[in-house]
Design a protein around this motif. Structure first.
Motif: not given
Length: 250
Positions: A197-200, A217-225, A227-228, A230-244
């Motif tokens: 999420s930080a790299l995004i 650039f600010l509004l398009p950037a925040m909108a893209c962040i 969307v991404l 929300v779309a990558l929520r499950r993979p990000i949570e999966s990575i967090e769980a594996k680290h834990g």
């Protein structure tokens, strides 16, 4: 004989709730004193009136959003852009609200105020703090919320007054907003088990800066962040769980 129930709206109950809530907010007071004064001095450096930080702290009460709005007040009138930016910056409060639906239910007008004035710090305290025995929970949470906002408004007002009488130029103090966001970013980087999420948050604005230019650039950037994430929520949570799971217990 049946025991007589105390009236939760009596002055004694209200006073007990205030005394119980005040110690819970001391860390928030310490943090808000520094940030609020910095915000007040920042607003003064932009040439806005002394009363503006206190007004924004009362009506908006959005922390980082207030820093951005102070600059927007001096830019071209664009209500749609201001609305979208405010929505993006404060979008996390939608999730705060959902999490607090049950805790804030049934307290009448106090519930409306507590929903309006729920900051990050207030959310953290009201999620974990429990009122002492005999203290009304509704008043307890209400006073935590009210005290936190009072700290911010008073600190911002104090900073504005100090900024208006400083014997030296405050030019360049607006860098405090950039510094604040850098510190928040580094703090989150240290706390997070994954850095997707930080790299995004770093790469998307850079791409949008190249595509749309520095002025747009600010509004398009925040909108893209948004969307991404929300779309990558499950993979990000999966990575967090594996680290834990791979962490070695201390």
């Amino acid at each position: 004989m049946y025991p007589v129930k105390s009236d939760p709206h009596s002055s004694g109950e209200v006073w007990r709730a205030l005394r119980a809530a005040a110690p819970q907010t001391v860390p928030v007071f310490a943090g808000y004193l520094v940030l609020g004064m910095g915000y007040g001095i920042f607003v003064q450096s932009l040439g806005l009136p002394v009363w503006m930080p206190m007004l924004m702290g009362t009506v908006v009460y959005g922390g980082s959003l207030e820093f951005v709005l102070a600059s927007l007040l001096l830019s071209a009138f664009s209500p749609l852009s201001a609305f979208l930016m405010a929505l993006m910056i404060q979008a996390r409060h939608l999730f705060y609200g959902l999490a607090m639906l049950e805790r804030y239910k049934g307290y009448g007008l106090r519930s409306f105020y507590m929903i309006f004035a729920m900051s990050d710090e207030t959310f953290s305290i009201t999620c974990s703090a429990e009122p002492p025995e005999g203290v009304d929970r509704g008043w307890f949470m209400f006073f935590i919320t009210l005290l936190d906002q009072c700290y911010w408004v008073a600190s911002a007002g104090l900073g504005a007054v100090v900024g208006s009488v400083l014997p030296f130029s405050t030019e360049g103090v607006d860098f405090v907003m950039t510094a604040m966001f850098v510190v928040i970013f580094l703090n989150q980087w240290e706390k997070e088990k994954q850095h997707v999420s930080a790299l995004i948050g770093l790469l998307v604005p850079l791409v949008c800066l190249v595509l749309f230019g520095a002025g747009s650039f600010l509004l398009p950037a925040m909108a893209c962040i948004l969307v991404l994430l929300v779309a990558l929520r499950r993979p990000i949570e999966s990575i967090e769980a594996k680290h834990g799971e791979t962490e070695v217990p201390k």
